[in-house]
Design a protein around this motif. Structure first.
Motif, PDB file in Angstrom:
ATOM      1  N   GLU A   1      37.185   8.749  26.898  1.00 44.61           N
ATOM      2  CA  GLU A   1      37.341  10.158  26.517  1.00 44.61           C
ATOM      3  C   GLU A   1      37.364  11.087  27.731  1.00 44.61           C
ATOM      4  OE1 GLU A   1      37.857  11.514  23.404  1.00 44.61           O
ATOM      5  OE2 GLU A   1      38.138   9.422  22.828  1.00 44.61           O
TER       6      GLU A   1
ATOM      7  N   HIS B   1      35.514   6.721  13.605  1.00 47.19           N
ATOM      8  CA  HIS B   1      35.046   5.955  14.760  1.00 47.19           C
ATOM      9  C   HIS B   1      34.140   6.809  15.651  1.00 47.19           C
ATOM     10  CE1 HIS B   1      35.403   2.389  17.266  1.00 47.19           C
ATOM     11  NE2 HIS B   1      35.550   3.168  18.334  1.00 47.19           N
ATOM     12  N   PHE B   2      34.566   8.023  15.920  1.00 48.79           N
ATOM     13  CA  PHE B   2      33.806   8.927  16.783  1.00 48.79           C
ATOM     14  C   PHE B   2      32.423   9.220  16.190  1.00 48.79           C
ATOM     15  CE2 PHE B   2      32.517  13.208  18.076  1.00 48.79           C
ATOM     16  CZ  PHE B   2      32.601  13.111  19.462  1.00 48.79           C
ATOM     17  N   PHE B   3      32.385   9.643  14.934  1.00 51.60           N
ATOM     18  CA  PHE B   3      31.106  10.008  14.333  1.00 51.60           C
ATOM     19  C   PHE B   3      30.240   8.797  14.019  1.00 51.60           C
ATOM     20  CE2 PHE B   3      33.511  13.962  13.504  1.00 51.60           C
ATOM     21  CZ  PHE B   3      32.685  14.817  14.210  1.00 51.60           C
TER      22      PHE B   3
ATOM     23  N   PHE C   1      29.390   2.090  24.519  1.00 46.43           N
ATOM     24  CA  PHE C   1      29.153   3.530  24.656  1.00 46.43           C
ATOM     25  C   PHE C   1      29.706   4.026  25.992  1.00 46.43           C
ATOM     26  CE2 PHE C   1      25.704   3.246  21.406  1.00 46.43           C
ATOM     27  CZ  PHE C   1      26.217   4.201  20.554  1.00 46.43           C
TER      28      PHE C   1
ATOM     29  N   GLY D   1      30.150   6.216  15.936  1.00 43.70           N
ATOM     30  CA  GLY D   1      29.567   5.922  17.248  1.00 43.70           C
ATOM     31  C   GLY D   1      28.323   6.751  17.511  1.00 43.70           C
ATOM     32  N   TRP D   2      28.398   8.042  17.183  1.00 44.27           N
ATOM     33  CA  TRP D   2      27.212   8.890  17.376  1.00 44.27           C
ATOM     34  C   TRP D   2      26.111   8.554  16.374  1.00 44.27           C
ATOM     35  CZ3 TRP D   2      26.028  10.839  21.696  1.00 44.27           C
ATOM     36  CH2 TRP D   2      27.029  11.194  22.594  1.00 44.27           C
ATOM     37  N   ALA D   3      26.491   8.162  15.168  1.00 46.05           N
ATOM     38  CA  ALA D   3      25.482   7.720  14.192  1.00 46.05           C
ATOM     39  C   ALA D   3      24.767   6.477  14.717  1.00 46.05           C
ATOM     40  CB  ALA D   3      26.136   7.439  12.837  1.00 46.05           C
TER      41      ALA D   3
ATOM     42  N   ALA E   1      24.395   5.676  17.851  1.00 48.53           N
ATOM     43  CA  ALA E   1      23.519   6.114  18.945  1.00 48.53           C
ATOM     44  C   ALA E   1      22.190   6.638  18.393  1.00 48.53           C
ATOM     45  CB  ALA E   1      24.220   7.188  19.779  1.00 48.53           C
ATOM     46  N   GLY E   2      22.258   7.430  17.330  1.00 55.09           N
ATOM     47  CA  GLY E   2      21.032   7.940  16.720  1.00 55.09           C
ATOM     48  C   GLY E   2      20.175   6.841  16.119  1.00 55.09           C
TER      49      GLY E   2
ATOM     50  N   TYR F   1      38.237   9.997  13.727  1.00 56.86           N
ATOM     51  CA  TYR F   1      37.030  10.767  13.408  1.00 56.86           C
ATOM     52  C   TYR F   1      35.919   9.869  12.872  1.00 56.86           C
ATOM     53  CZ  TYR F   1      39.045  15.327  14.347  1.00 56.86           C
ATOM     54  OH  TYR F   1      39.584  16.414  14.986  1.00 56.86           O
TER      55      TYR F   1
ATOM     56  N   TRP G   1      32.871   6.549  26.320  1.00 57.78           N
ATOM     57  CA  TRP G   1      32.699   7.824  27.022  1.00 57.78           C
ATOM     58  C   TRP G   1      33.698   7.939  28.170  1.00 57.78           C
ATOM     59  CZ3 TRP G   1      31.322   9.502  31.903  1.00 57.78           C
ATOM     60  CH2 TRP G   1      30.985  10.860  32.003  1.00 57.78           C
TER      61      TRP G   1
END
Length: 182
Positions: free
Chosen positions: A36, A147-149, A29, A151-153, A155-156, A145, A33
């Motif tokens: 980016e 990979h990005f989403f 993470f 990653g956030w999934a 995290a949640g 996209y 970050w």
């Protein structure tokens, strides 16, 4: 694979794999970050390359965890655990594994499209299993996209996992957390 009898706590190998995976996910993470938010192309490459290399190692660790988990039974739920909560935990763990499989695959596709070095710390080269079309960036874009989403999934899901562990530790006080520490 045959499953061994269900213990009251996770065995030492499962515990070690869990905590190393947790540390590596946190590192991923941070590196993602930093990639980016990099101030220049050189920093972006440095962070991105580290993210790729750690991601390859993490993918191998996830496969080890998955094989270990499939061959060793999980401890039973704590006494009095409602079936709905146990089912929710099982679903969340399954989703974490799914996302941890999706992330390295999508990250690999992105990295191949970027045509960056595919080595692991200069020791071994990760094979390139496809050659991207230089005129078509749709696969790269779609993989980025995903990979990005994903990653956030993750995290949640990790936040939910930690919240559930803290709930068991401090509200229910049922000793569930000790099973990953003892």
């Amino acid at each position: 694979m045959p499953q061994s009898p269900s213990p009251r706590a996770w065995n030492r190998i499962a515990q070690i794999l869990h905590w190393i995976t947790a540390a590596m996910i946190l590192g991923q993470f941070v590196l993602g970050w930093l990639t980016e938010k990099a101030p220049d192309r050189q920093a972006e490459f440095l962070f991105g390359r580290s993210h790729f290399q750690l991601g390859v190692l993490l993918a191998g660790l996830i496969l080890m965890r998955l094989f270990w988990r499939l061959s060793h039974a999980a401890p039973p739920p704590p006494p009095g655990e409602p079936a709905w909560r146990h089912g929710l935990a099982t679903t969340a763990h399954g989703l974490i594994y799914l996302v941890l499989i999706i992330l390295p695959i999508s990250g690999y596709v992105v990295w191949v499209h970027m045509r960056e070095p595919m080595d692991l710390f200069g020791l071994v080269v990760v094979p390139t299993v496809f050659t991207p079309s230089p005129d078509d960036e749709s696969l790269w874009s779609g993989a980025w996209y995903v990979h990005f989403f994903a990653g956030w999934a993750l995290a949640g899901l990790v936040a939910l996992h930690i919240a559930a562990a803290l709930y068991h530790q401090f509200v229910l006080k049922d000793g569930l957390v000790r099973r990953m520490l003892d």
